[in-house]
Design a protein around this motif. Structure first.
Motif, PDB file in Angstrom:
ATOM      1  N   GLU A   1       5.912  -3.850   7.974  1.00  0.00           N
ATOM      2  CA  GLU A   1       5.115  -3.039   7.048  1.00  0.00           C
ATOM      3  C   GLU A   1       4.035  -3.817   6.318  1.00  0.00           C
TER       4      GLU A   1
ATOM      5  N   ASP B   1      -5.191  -1.345   9.419  1.00  0.00           N
ATOM      6  CA  ASP B   1      -5.987  -0.245   8.865  1.00  0.00           C
ATOM      7  C   ASP B   1      -7.145   0.121   9.782  1.00  0.00           C
TER       8      ASP B   1
ATOM      9  N   ALA C   1      -0.910   2.341  10.377  1.00  0.00           N
ATOM     10  CA  ALA C   1       0.052   2.539   9.287  1.00  0.00           C
ATOM     11  C   ALA C   1       0.677   3.934   9.390  1.00  0.00           C
ATOM     12  N   GLY C   2       1.986   3.987   9.469  1.00  0.00           N
ATOM     13  CA  GLY C   2       2.679   5.266   9.548  1.00  0.00           C
ATOM     14  C   GLY C   2       2.543   5.968  10.889  1.00  0.00           C
TER      15      GLY C   2
ATOM     16  N   SER D   1       3.198   7.588  14.333  1.00  0.00           N
ATOM     17  CA  SER D   1       4.371   8.153  15.007  1.00  0.00           C
ATOM     18  C   SER D   1       4.499   7.568  16.405  1.00  0.00           C
TER      19      SER D   1
END
Length: 290
Positions: A170, A208, A213-214, A216
């Motif tokens: 992360e 970024d 980021a995030g 799926s």
């Protein structure tokens, strides 16, 4: 009949990914943009040619090929290539870099200094650091030194890169860890070419830039385009040549290198009808097509 377009490939600019079309027109890609196009009915994928010249025989090439060149054009394209080690007298300075794509996946490579970080974006490097800069052959010797002394590869398959994009650490600090550790080991080695200037560790993070980021996890990967097929999805991320598209059945990855050599037409459909293989976690005249 709808106007047909031919794609020259995906390029990375300071503002993000851009699809380039024959003739020089460009389509900027932004997160949330719907990417939708069809392949001309009855179309055949033809060779891209070599070094700016069309293939004289317009040879048909396989839909699954990411190179989209016939055997002869592929040979000509690599006949004057740094990647193929066929030139040794290039006077430009070169960077040696360490690129990280996910846990346990760090590679060494070289790129012309004048290109900046474009090569790292094109490869889908999640983060990277320069290691040194100097003449081409000094950069090549340094690359070989790391391969021989530290076992650092100079190539990582795209299937392996795709497999980990949705499960990266992360924080930027965690992602930079392997590059930092390998950089320290590399600069401590003896046998560096005298003409190569070592550079300090400065890790650049692309999470970024790529929209990871995030992200799926993908459910499938487009295996090839086919005549009459349709690609349609909302762009949620991009890395290297890959577009991650949200479709009704989940996120599907499209390697844009598969688009080259085809005649593509506008399509407003929402269904993806080209062949897709299951994703395995190991591996009028208009201004634009869309």
């Amino acid at each position: 009949m709808a106007q047909a377009w031919k794609c020259s490939g995906l390029r990375w600019s300071a503002d993000g990914p851009v699809l380039v079309w024959d003739g020089g027109r460009r389509s900027a890609l932004t997160w949330g943009k719907r990417v939708a196009f069809g392949v001309a009915e009855g179309g055949v994928r033809t060779c891209l040619g070599a070094r700016g010249h069309a293939c004289p025989a317009r040879v048909a090439v396989p839909g699954r090929s990411t190179g989209a060149r016939c055997e002869e054009c592929a040979r000509l394209d690599r006949a004057h290539s740094v990647a193929a080690d066929t030139i040794a007298d290039d006077p430009r300075p070169y960077h040696v870099y360490l690129a990280w794509f996910g846990p346990g996946m760090t590679k060494v490579g070289i790129t012309a200094v004048e290109r900046g970080s474009a090569r790292l974006l094109e490869q889908g490097a999640v983060c990277f650091s320069w290691l040194g800069a100097g003449p081409l052959m000094a950069a090549r010797r340094t690359e070989e030194l790391l391969r021989a002394a530290l076992g650092v590869p100079d190539r990582i398959p795209y299937a392996e890169k795709r497999a980990v994009r949705a499960a990266l650490p992360e924080t930027a600090a965690e992602r930079a860890g392997e590059v930092a550790e390998l950089h320290a080991r590399a600069v401590a080695l003896g046998g560096w070419p005298e003409s190569l200037v070592r550079e300090p560790l400065r890790v650049v993070d692309h999470v970024d830039v790529f929209g990871l980021a995030g992200l799926s996890g993908a459910v499938g990967v487009v295996s090839e385009l086919v005549g009459g097929g349709v690609v349609s999805g909302e762009l949620v991320a991009a890395a290297g040549p890959d577009l991650h598209l949200a479709t009704g059945g989940g996120v599907v990855v499209l390697d844009t290198r598969l688009m080259t050599g085809w005649e593509l037409v506008p399509d407003g459909g929402t269904e993806l009808t080209v062949p897709v293989r299951e994703f395995k976690e190991e591996a009028g005249v208009q201004e634009g097509l869309f």
